[in-house]
Design a protein around this motif. Structure first.
Motif, short mmCIF file in Angstrom:
data_model
loop_
_atom_site.label_atom_id
_atom_site.label_comp_id
_atom_site.label_asym_id
_atom_site.label_seq_id
_atom_site.Cartn_x
_atom_site.Cartn_y
_atom_site.Cartn_z
N ASP A 11 0.83 -1.21 0.00
CA ASP A 11 0.00 0.00 0.00
C ASP A 11 0.87 1.25 0.00
O ASP A 11 0.53 2.26 -0.64
CB ASP A 11 -0.92 0.00 1.22
N ALA A 12 1.98 1.22 0.72
CA ALA A 12 2.88 2.37 0.74
C ALA A 12 3.40 2.67 -0.66
O ALA A 12 3.42 3.83 -1.10
CB ALA A 12 4.04 2.11 1.70
N LEU A 13 3.82 1.62 -1.38
CA LEU A 13 4.38 1.82 -2.73
C LEU A 13 3.31 2.15 -3.76
O LEU A 13 3.62 2.68 -4.83
CB LEU A 13 5.16 0.58 -3.15
N ALA A 14 2.06 1.84 -3.46
CA ALA A 14 0.98 2.18 -4.38
C ALA A 14 0.73 3.68 -4.41
O ALA A 14 0.25 4.22 -5.41
CB ALA A 14 -0.30 1.45 -3.98
N SER A 15 1.05 4.37 -3.31
CA SER A 15 0.76 5.80 -3.22
C SER A 15 1.99 6.70 -3.28
O SER A 15 1.87 7.88 -3.60
CB SER A 15 0.02 6.09 -1.89
N TYR A 16 3.16 6.14 -2.97
CA TYR A 16 4.35 6.99 -2.85
C TYR A 16 5.55 6.37 -3.56
O TYR A 16 5.64 5.15 -3.71
CB TYR A 16 4.70 7.18 -1.36
N ASP A 17 6.46 7.26 -3.97
CA ASP A 17 7.76 6.84 -4.51
C ASP A 17 8.83 7.14 -3.48
O ASP A 17 8.94 8.28 -3.00
CB ASP A 17 8.08 7.60 -5.80
N PRO A 18 9.63 6.15 -3.10
CA PRO A 18 10.68 6.39 -2.11
C PRO A 18 11.88 7.11 -2.72
O PRO A 18 12.25 6.89 -3.87
CB PRO A 18 11.06 4.98 -1.64
N VAL A 19 12.50 7.95 -1.92
CA VAL A 19 13.75 8.62 -2.27
C VAL A 19 14.74 8.33 -1.13
O VAL A 19 14.41 8.57 0.03
CB VAL A 19 13.57 10.14 -2.43
N ILE A 179 18.70 8.81 -4.39
CA ILE A 179 18.45 7.59 -5.15
C ILE A 179 16.96 7.52 -5.45
O ILE A 179 16.13 7.33 -4.55
CB ILE A 179 18.89 6.35 -4.35
N THR A 180 16.61 7.70 -6.71
CA THR A 180 15.22 7.69 -7.13
C THR A 180 15.02 6.59 -8.17
O THR A 180 15.97 6.07 -8.74
CB THR A 180 14.80 9.05 -7.74
N GLY A 181 13.77 6.25 -8.43
CA GLY A 181 13.46 5.29 -9.48
C GLY A 181 13.59 3.84 -9.09
O GLY A 181 13.35 2.95 -9.91
N ARG A 185 11.92 -1.77 -5.02
CA ARG A 185 13.22 -2.40 -4.81
C ARG A 185 14.19 -1.50 -4.04
O ARG A 185 15.37 -1.84 -3.88
CB ARG A 185 13.83 -2.81 -6.15
N ALA A 186 13.73 -0.36 -3.57
CA ALA A 186 14.61 0.57 -2.88
C ALA A 186 15.37 -0.08 -1.72
O ALA A 186 16.59 0.10 -1.61
CB ALA A 186 13.81 1.79 -2.39
N SER A 223 12.81 9.51 2.32
CA SER A 223 11.60 10.34 2.24
C SER A 223 10.68 9.73 1.20
O SER A 223 11.10 8.86 0.42
CB SER A 223 11.95 11.78 1.88
N LEU A 224 9.44 10.17 1.20
CA LEU A 224 8.46 9.69 0.22
C LEU A 224 7.88 10.86 -0.56
O LEU A 224 7.67 11.95 0.00
CB LEU A 224 7.32 8.94 0.92
#
Length: 502
Positions: A11-19, A179-181, A185-186, A223-224
């Motif tokens: 659910d976290a990855l469905a709404s946000y992109d990690p940095v 580190i983005t993208g 797999r972050a 951060s997200l």
């Protein structure tokens, strides 16, 4: 917030992109400290390896450790960085009881190495490029030991003890670009990056980089961003994570925690956090300062560092084969797949295998024992392969005993068991346990005759041409000889005595 307050990772990855941003501190393996002549050896009595300079006493003056500068340049080159032709040290001002000078001598806006990258390979073979913002020189702090309380931290402690032996030990801090993208797999990228960096540092010979001893420590900044957003979110910094597994767990936990806070309408506080090995959670430490809060200014007691282009070029030409290139070369030489090589890396077996090969073991046999019997034992004991009480030279000797016919695989396993139990070197274990293969033709012939006499029906089948049935008689002979017979020779004798063709 507790572990149960987290949203699911999906659910976290469905709404946000990690940095992510990873800051790795590497303790250099120099004989003396960064700015004085005090020794750096482990195990000395508390505060025995100190002097006026590393204690920050009035009138003392620092001198830069030339070996540490060379190590920093070599690290920068291995990370594909540009090397500064001129850079300075700075004073980073903040008060901690384990910082005897009340400032840390570091580098601020003029690092010795900058703008590089490191390619890391994930377990499925995907290669991810991590940008390097900078690598700079600084000194370590002392060590505080908090007495009393249940957690070992300052909260709840009755008093603290300070040991300044570590104060002033040379450090290189390596800071990634954002580190983005990496998406889901972050955490894997974080782990793979630290693992690759650790291998690179070891290959350069500038540090043992043992995370369990604090020689390599990672701060995980995370951060997200909401999906589709362009501005980074507020970051947290999980400090001093000291294992590869924990780096991955810390990143994953913070992704879930940030998503829970943001999803609930809360605000992320920019702070440092502590990682807890027992449950993989993090807890709040202190509000994180910005650079201006440290009141950086140039260190007036140290001259600038100015590596000449000729010297840098010479150091670049002397770099060893770097880990990723070495792994690819070995994989081709050994004729194994990327998956098999990744299994070797995941088991932490590569160095042990190479050392066994250097001691005379064939490559396939070295891999067989380290990835088979020894990996199984390490897994059962819940320890690392490198912690097993057996050396690569001893494994190579076991391989030699098998190759010369003194041991078969079963006896070799028993020999390794004896070595692990502290019974001595392989030859001593073989002698004490009576493990040598029975090669005496007379003794083997007698054992075969007894097996044939005891199994007439099977013997008749073999005489009639069913040679596959010989396996049962081989088993009987192996049992009678306690596994010490040469199975191949036993089979030959059975077929000879029964007049069958193999």
């Amino acid at each position: 917030m507790t572990v149960t307050d987290l949203v699911s990772y999906e659910d976290a990855l469905a709404s946000y992109d990690p940095v992510m941003g990873l800051e790795v501190h590497v303790e250099l393996g120099t004989r003396t400290k960064m700015f004085c002549g005090c020794a750096t050896a482990l195990g000395a009595p508390a505060n025995a390896q100190t002097c006026p300079t590393c204690l920050g006493l009035p009138g003392s003056l620092p001198v830069v450790n030339a070996t540490a500068v060379e190590s920093a340049v070599r690290i920068g080159l291995a990370l594909n960085c540009s090397i500064a032709q001129w850079c300075r040290f700075a004073r980073k001002n903040y008060f901690y009881p384990d910082m005897p000078k009340n400032f840390q001598t570091s580098q601020y806006d003029e690092p010795i190495a900058f703008d590089g990258y490191l390619d890391v390979q994930l377990e499925d073979g995907e290669v991810f490029r991590v940008g390097i913002e900078r690598a700079h020189m600084e000194e370590d702090t002392g060590k505080s030991t908090h007495i009393g309380g249940a957690t070992g931290r300052i909260h709840g402690a009755s008093h603290s003890l300070l040991d300044y032996n570590r104060a002033g030990i040379p450090l290189i801090e390596i800071v990634t670009k954002p580190i983005t993208g990496a998406g889901e797999r972050a955490p894997q990228v974080a782990r793979a990056y630290v693992a690759e960096l650790r291998e690179l540092i070891r290959a350069l010979g500038v540090s043992e980089a043992r995370m369990e001893m604090g020689q390599l420590r990672c701060d995980v900044n995370l951060s997200l961003m909401p999906k589709g957003a362009e501005r980074f979110g507020t970051r947290s910094e999980t400090k001093n994570v000291n294992s590869l597994r924990s780096v991955e767990r810390a990143a994953r936990y913070e992704i879930q925690r940030h998503a829970a806070v943001l999803g609930g309408g809360g605000v992320i506080v920019q702070e440092t956090r502590h990682f807890h090995e027992d449950d993989g959670s993090t807890t709040s430490g202190r509000v994180k300062e910005e650079a201006e809060d440290y009141r950086y200014f140039p260190e007036p007691d140290l001259v600038p560092v100015a590596p000449s282009p000729e010297w840098v070029l010479k150091l670049k030409g002397g770099l060893p084969e770097l880990p990723r290139l070495r792994r690819n070369r070995l994989r081709e030489e050994w004729g194994i797949s990327e998956h098999e090589m990744q299994s070797v890396l995941n088991a932490g077996a590569l160095d042990a295998i190479l050392a066994s090969i250097a001691a005379g073991a064939p490559a396939d046999q070295a891999r067989k024992w380290w990835m088979g019997e020894l990996a199984r034992r390490a897994n059962e004991d819940g320890t690392e392969l490198s912690a097993l009480p057996i050396t690569p030279e001893q494994v190579a000797r076991v391989c030699a005993l098998v190759a010369e016919g003194s041991l078969n695989d079963k006896l070799a396993r028993q020999t390794i068991e004896g070595v692990l139990a502290g019974e001595g070197d392989p030859d001593q274990v073989v002698e004490a346990r009576g493990l040598k293969v029975v090669s005496d033709e007379g003794a083997l012939g007698t054992a075969v005759d007894e097996a044939i006499a005891g199994n007439p029906a099977i013997a008749d089948k073999i005489r009639g041409g069913k040679v596959a049935a010989a396996g049962a008689l081989v088993g009987a002979v192996m049992k009678a000889t306690r596994g010490q017979a040469d199975a191949a020779r036993v089979r030959e004798l059975i077929l000879e005595k029964l007049g069958a063709q193999g």
